[in-house]
Scaffold this active site. Structure first.
Site, mmCIF file in Angstrom:
data_model
loop_
_atom_site.group_PDB
_atom_site.id
_atom_site.type_symbol
_atom_site.label_atom_id
_atom_site.label_comp_id
_atom_site.label_asym_id
_atom_site.label_seq_id
_atom_site.Cartn_x
_atom_site.Cartn_y
_atom_site.Cartn_z
ATOM 1 N N GLU A 93 -13.676 49.831 51.850
ATOM 2 C CA GLU A 93 -14.873 50.494 51.325
ATOM 3 C C GLU A 93 -15.418 49.645 50.183
ATOM 4 O OE1 GLU A 93 -14.174 54.282 49.318
ATOM 5 O OE2 GLU A 93 -15.930 55.088 50.331
ATOM 6 N N GLY A 138 -13.140 61.321 45.634
ATOM 7 C CA GLY A 138 -13.030 60.011 45.014
ATOM 8 C C GLY A 138 -12.369 59.036 45.956
ATOM 9 N N SER A 139 -11.701 58.067 45.397
ATOM 10 C CA SER A 139 -11.138 57.003 46.222
ATOM 11 C C SER A 139 -9.887 57.480 46.966
ATOM 12 C CB SER A 139 -10.783 55.804 45.346
ATOM 13 O OG SER A 139 -9.829 56.190 44.397
ATOM 14 N N THR A 140 -9.606 56.838 48.089
ATOM 15 C CA THR A 140 -8.423 57.208 48.868
ATOM 16 C C THR A 140 -7.148 56.927 48.075
ATOM 17 O OG1 THR A 140 -9.547 56.974 50.977
ATOM 18 C CG2 THR A 140 -7.168 56.720 51.026
ATOM 19 N N GLU A 195 -11.557 64.795 49.455
ATOM 20 C CA GLU A 195 -12.700 64.174 50.133
ATOM 21 C C GLU A 195 -12.714 62.728 49.660
ATOM 22 O OE1 GLU A 195 -15.696 62.459 50.897
ATOM 23 O OE2 GLU A 195 -16.918 63.768 49.612
ATOM 24 N N LYS A 220 -13.688 68.241 36.079
ATOM 25 C CA LYS A 220 -13.849 67.001 35.300
ATOM 26 C C LYS A 220 -14.764 66.032 36.040
ATOM 27 C CE LYS A 220 -11.776 63.034 35.249
ATOM 28 N NZ LYS A 220 -12.804 62.055 34.879
ATOM 29 N N CYS A 274 -19.752 57.846 50.087
ATOM 30 C CA CYS A 274 -18.494 57.806 50.833
ATOM 31 C C CYS A 274 -18.744 57.722 52.336
ATOM 32 C CB CYS A 274 -17.634 59.012 50.490
ATOM 33 S SG CYS A 274 -18.545 60.545 50.495
HETATM 34 P P1 NDP Z 1 -11.680 57.172 41.491
HETATM 35 O O1 NDP Z 1 -11.095 57.785 42.683
HETATM 36 O O2 NDP Z 1 -10.805 56.449 40.559
HETATM 37 O O3 NDP Z 1 -12.418 58.299 40.629
HETATM 38 C C1 NDP Z 1 -12.859 59.551 41.078
HETATM 39 C C2 NDP Z 1 -12.574 60.598 39.997
HETATM 40 O O4 NDP Z 1 -11.180 60.753 39.819
HETATM 41 C C3 NDP Z 1 -13.107 60.245 38.638
HETATM 42 O O5 NDP Z 1 -13.483 61.446 37.967
HETATM 43 C C4 NDP Z 1 -11.905 59.625 37.983
HETATM 44 O O6 NDP Z 1 -11.990 59.617 36.576
HETATM 45 C C5 NDP Z 1 -10.813 60.518 38.465
HETATM 46 N N1 NDP Z 1 -9.477 59.951 38.474
HETATM 47 C C6 NDP Z 1 -9.100 58.644 38.396
HETATM 48 N N2 NDP Z 1 -7.754 58.550 38.479
HETATM 49 C C7 NDP Z 1 -7.282 59.814 38.605
HETATM 50 C C8 NDP Z 1 -5.986 60.375 38.765
HETATM 51 N N3 NDP Z 1 -4.889 59.610 38.796
HETATM 52 N N4 NDP Z 1 -5.859 61.694 38.881
HETATM 53 C C9 NDP Z 1 -6.951 62.486 38.890
HETATM 54 N N5 NDP Z 1 -8.200 62.018 38.733
HETATM 55 C C10 NDP Z 1 -8.371 60.699 38.606
HETATM 56 O O7 NDP Z 1 -12.859 56.248 41.907
HETATM 57 P P2 NDP Z 1 -13.452 55.062 41.048
HETATM 58 O O8 NDP Z 1 -14.496 55.606 40.210
HETATM 59 O O9 NDP Z 1 -12.415 54.284 40.325
HETATM 60 O O10 NDP Z 1 -14.022 54.136 42.176
HETATM 61 C C11 NDP Z 1 -13.190 53.197 42.822
HETATM 62 C C12 NDP Z 1 -13.513 53.102 44.272
HETATM 63 O O11 NDP Z 1 -13.305 54.357 44.877
HETATM 64 C C13 NDP Z 1 -14.953 52.776 44.578
HETATM 65 O O12 NDP Z 1 -15.184 51.415 44.602
HETATM 66 C C14 NDP Z 1 -15.141 53.404 45.903
HETATM 67 O O13 NDP Z 1 -14.717 52.518 46.898
HETATM 68 C C15 NDP Z 1 -14.232 54.596 45.876
HETATM 69 N N6 NDP Z 1 -14.924 55.863 45.594
HETATM 70 C C16 NDP Z 1 -15.130 56.696 46.622
HETATM 71 C C17 NDP Z 1 -15.795 57.875 46.410
HETATM 72 C C18 NDP Z 1 -16.044 58.788 47.527
HETATM 73 O O14 NDP Z 1 -16.818 59.731 47.397
HETATM 74 N N7 NDP Z 1 -15.434 58.589 48.664
HETATM 75 C C19 NDP Z 1 -16.307 58.271 45.111
HETATM 76 C C20 NDP Z 1 -15.994 57.332 44.071
HETATM 77 C C21 NDP Z 1 -15.337 56.191 44.333
HETATM 78 P P3 NDP Z 1 -12.764 58.428 35.804
HETATM 79 O O15 NDP Z 1 -13.790 57.880 36.732
HETATM 80 O O16 NDP Z 1 -13.362 59.121 34.663
HETATM 81 O O17 NDP Z 1 -11.733 57.430 35.479
#
Ligand code: NDP
Length: 862
Positions: A398, A245-247, A267, A193, A301
């Site tokens: 972050e 994604g986010s922590t 990651e 996804k 990240c």
């Molecule tokens: P998220 O961690 O929310 O999103 C990453 C992915 O996970 C997206 O595909 C998101 O879907 C999906 N997702 C969201 N909630 C869930 C869940 N409960 N279970 C499974 N998958 C989920 O990051 P954000 O886009 O909200 O960004 C927020 C903050 O996170 C940023 O400001 C940044 O600080 C950090 N971030 C860090 C990243 C990294 O590589 N380290 C990458 C992205 C963000 P959808 O986006 O479609 O809602």
């Protein structure tokens, strides 16, 4: 930019003419569908419009998934796994990956345009970094498909099944490649996804995958928001979860998967320090700082978001940095001259604004260059904060935007302390001309990737991933491949304990360690004499136990046959204490419980019942011991562990007696001794076997090396109180970790006696700390402890295991637990050990350095 001339000559106009890439190359369609079971299908969710963040204009409609579509996609992946993907030859699998790689390369320009339109990143970056690196990942992994047995995970590593993958919006195509390519190469099928705001490039990738004739269902792409991501990772049909994604979301996922036995890699975020020493090549360092934080608008990240400059060059660096930032061109991402593009979404822009405002409110000084910001679209100018202190939110959180926080330091130690002063540990940068300082810093920094005199380099051959709360698992290289394989290699042929009780049990052990049927005969021949001598000696001692050995272990002092009489000496009763920091303190709880051992439970002793405070003391001791133990030489660690084996050998009879004198006990003690010898021999081989040089593209030297994770809290198995305990402790400390281990509750005497062995061995105090008591009482405090880095849940079952795994998610701890469906194998410690227990507590650190002249652009000179 207009250059100012001191004379009256007319100023030269260096302004670039706009050089926009054509959006038409992206061939965007009005509407995109999901890709399930080899078909493009409508989802049951509502359509969403993906917008161009640079203009806020809609780009295309995208069908999204409903929960039932997640079921369909997982079912399609399962069918494909069972019916096609696991059946075709590995070489054929590789060729499919190769086709996808070629497809990406052929449609590279189109993909770059789609990525830039949908994400907002400069076309130069999509074209030169995202798309070629995505293709390179498929090429690299294509080559692994038929060589898995050479990847260092045992002779026949198997696929896991169906992988559920969730990726973010910052590198949509590249993250898709990082996830899909290794999964497929290892023989898994995939449901993936993308983020809701950036689905387009992966849906073009779906077309490439379809054109490659990949069997239906091997890759399934479902679109939607976080709820669909959550449904995917929690779906019971998934065998492996990979998330970037986010922590915060990573934590949620780890907690929700507690107790499922599913393999997971995370990651997550970072707050990397980019460290500039006073001897650094300042001009190149400035380029590296700019690249570190403004690449991809800082939506990275591993972005170098904390600049640490040595105080003596801080003014010079600040001045040059500002002069360089003024030249950055912010604006239309489709313009080939643009350096800083659009922020991906209105939400992210709001986050960046709000955190930056906090910086000012907390007293930092904010600076932005005088650059025009477009009226439409989501843009944020490059921003630098000085006068930043470590406690400020802009130095801790972050921001995920083009915002740099500048701090200073005086000494290398201060730089290390500040750099490591974060719950994250994804990456770091070091700028200095001194080679020895580079290597010293690289080893002191608790980060998964260290770039020296360069920054933000990626290559499919080089492992990438975090320490601490930046997640666990690696992507890229051999380690990344391992994330998609069943690498539990602890189950070679079993040694029969009964058979091994006869003279020659060492033959069986040796043969099993070789884990090769053909080697059994050789082992028997080679070891025949030795077995006779060694086991003969042991048996003699075990048949006629030396009662004096019992005097210190709370024995009743009489055998079962000897009737009590008035002249009999009553042994001094002993209460066993805890073993913490090399000392034997009483439990803070003041409580004890009675344990017994020996034949007919003749040995009785009171054992301390450890408490929360004891757990905390033990963690403190383990933390204190970590630095010296992990930085001692591999040779020394090996010597220390060999010495423990020798000492155990010397007290063999005592341990046989303690365990109860069943025919198996002699074998068990022998196996425990041999297990220590086995792991002692690993200490100086870990780097060669699990690390290596990475043949990365470009003029760089890059190597990956294993490092200990830190403090590991372990629950020893309830059965097998000596061999099980040793089999848990030894692989943890071999690589330099320290441990707090909770002994078998019902049979703690072997553990507390082993503590006496350890205390008199050369093992530094605090490396191994042994607690006794009820694991259900003590372990939750360890699982939620902020200074514990990893858990070994070998001895935790059912509800306790789930509870501990959930608690571990609070600080994203690595967890080793028995694989689902293999409980018996993993708990049978008479089996020859593989490498899984050691690997569970190793971090792979990748270090990069330019080869040749220190230059970001080339580095081809000397
Ligand atoms: P998220 O961690 O929310 O999103 C990453 C992915 O996970 C997206 O595909 C998101 O879907 C999906 N997702 C969201 N909630 C869930 C869940 N409960 N279970 C499974 N998958 C989920 O990051 P954000 O886009 O909200 O960004 C927020 C903050 O996170 C940023 O400001 C940044 O600080 C950090 N971030 C860090 C990243 C990294 O590589 N380290 C990458 C992205 C963000 P959808 O986006 O479609 O809602």
């Amino acid at each position: 930019m207009t250059s100012k001339q001191p004379t009256a000559r007319p100023a030269l106009d260096w302004e670039y003419a706009p050089a926009p890439e054509s959006a038409a190359i992206g061939r965007l369609r009005e509407r995109y569908q999901m890709y399930i079971g080899g078909r493009f299908v409508d989802g049951r969710g509502d359509d969403v419009k993906s917008i161009n963040p640079a203009t806020e204009e809609p780009l295309a409609a995208v069908s999204t998934a409903g929960i039932a579509d997640v079921d369909d996609a997982v079912a399609a992946a399962r069918t494909a796994y069972q019916q096609t993907w696991s059946r075709i030859s590995a070489a054929e699998r590789g060729k499919y990956l190769y086709r996808i790689a070629r497809g990406i390369a052929e449609r590279a320009r189109e993909l770059a345009v789609v990525e830039t339109l949908d994400n907002g990143k400069p076309i130069r970056e999509s074209r030169d970094v995202d798309v070629p690196t995505a293709a390179a990942h498929f090429f690299y992994h294509a080559g692994w498909a038929d060589k898995l047995q050479h990847a260092g995970f045992g002779a026949a590593p198997a696929a896991l099944g169906v992988a559920g993958q969730v990726i973010p919006w910052n590198f949509p195509l590249l993250m898709a490649a990082w996830k899909i390519a290794p999964a497929l190469a290892a023989g898994n099928t995939v449901v993936i996804k993308p983020a809701e705001t950036t689905p387009l490039s992966i849906l073009v990738l779906a077309e490439i995958i379809a054109d490659a004739d990949l069997p239906p269902g091997v890759v399934n792409i479902i679109t939607g928001a976080g709820d669909i991501g959550a449904a995917l990772v929690n779906h019971p049909g998934i065998d492996k979860v990979a998330f970037t994604g986010s922590t915060d979301v990573g934590r949620q996922i780890q907690a929700s998967l507690a107790g499922t036995g599913r393999k997971v890699t995370l990651e997550l975020g970072g707050k990397a320090a980019n460290i500039v020493f006073d001897d650094a090549p300042i001009d190149q360092a400035v380029e590296g700082i700019v690249n570190g934080i403004f690449f991809n608008q800082g939506h990275v990240c591993c972005a170098g978001s904390r600049l640490l400059v040595q105080e003596s060059v801080a003014d010079e660096v600040n001045e040059k940095l500002r002069a360089r930032i003024v030249t950055l061109r912010l604006g239309d991402p489709m313009d080939k001259n643009t350096d800083v593009g659009a922020i991906n979404s209105a939400t992210q822009l709001a986050t960046i604004r709000s955190l930056s405002d906090t910086g000012e409110a907390e007293g930092a000084t904010r600076w932005t260059p005088p650059c025009p910001v477009p009226d439409r679209g989501f843009f944020f100018p490059p921003t630098v904060f000085t006068q930043v202190s470590q406690s400020m939110r802009i130095a801790r959180e972050e921001i995920f935007g083009p915002v740099l926080s500048v701090l200073t330091f005086r000494t290398p130690d201060e730089a290390v302390a500040k750099a490591n002063n974060t719950p994250y540990g994804l990456s770091a940068g070091v700028w200095t001309e001194k080679g020895s300082r580079i290597l010293g810093m690289a080893s002191a920094l608790r980060a998964g990737v260290v770039w020296a005199n360069t920054f933000n380099r990626f290559d499919p051959t080089a492992a990438f991933g975090g320490y601490k709360e930046s997640g666990f698992g690696r992507e890229g290289g051999r380690s990344g491949l391992g994330a998609y394989l069943d690498t539990d290699d602890d189950a070679p042929p079993r040694i029969s304990r009964g058979a091994a009780a006869a003279p020659g049990d060492k033959v069986a052990v040796a043969a099993a360690e070789l884990s090769d049927a053909a080697a059994v005969a050789d082992a028997a021949e080679v070891l025949a004499d030795a077995a006779g001598v060694a086991t003969g000696g042991h048996r003699e001692r075990s048949v006629a136990p030396d009662n004096s050995a019992q005097s210190g272990i709370g024995s009743t002092g009489h055998s079962a046959e000897s009737a009590p009489d008035s002249s009999r000496r009553i042994a001094v009763a002993k209460t066993y204490k805890l073993y913490i920091g090399g000392a034997f303190p009483r439990s803070e709880s003041g409580r004890t419980y009675q344990a017994s051992g020996g034949a007919d439970a003749a040995i009785k002793a009171n054992v301390a019942r450890g408490s929360r405070k004891d757990a905390r003391d033990a963690v403190m001791a383990a933390r204190k011991a970590f630095k010296p133990w992990s930085s001692s030489t591999a040779y020394n660690r090996g010597q220390v562990i060999y010495r423990i084996a020798e000492m155990l050998e010397g007290r063999r009879a005592q341990f046989v007696d303690l365990l109860g004198r069943s025919p198996d006990d002699g074998v068990t003690v022998d196996l425990a001794i041999d297990r220590l010898v086995h792991y002692a021999g690993w200490t100086d081989k870990l780097a060669a076997v699990f690390g290596g040089a990475n043949p990365v593209a470009g003029p760089f030297f890059s190597f990956s090396t294993p490092e200990p994770t830190g403090v590991v809290a372990a629950i020893a198995p309830q059965a097998d109180p000596l061999l099980g305990l040793v089999s848990v402790i030894a692989p943890i400390i071999t690589s330099g970790n320290t441990t707090v281990v909770i002994a078998s509750r019902n049979e703690p005497l072997a553990a507390v006696t082993l503590a006496e062995v350890l205390a008199t061995s050369d093992l530094p105090g605090g490396v191994v700390n042994i607690l006794t008591g009820d694991p259900a009482e003590i372990a939750p405090h360890l699982a939620s402890h902020g200074d514990v880095n990893a858990l070994d849940l070998t001895g935790a079952d059912g509800a306790l295991r789930t509870e501990l795994e959930r608690a571990a998610a609070g600080t994203v701890k690595r967890v080793y637990a028995r694989s689902t469906g293999k409980d018996d194998a993993a708990q049978d410690f008479s089996r020859a050990p593989g490498t899984a227990r050691m690997r569970a507590f190793l971090e792979i650190k990748t270090v990069w350095h330019p080869s040749g002249a220190v230059s970001l652009a080339g580095g081809t000179g000397y």
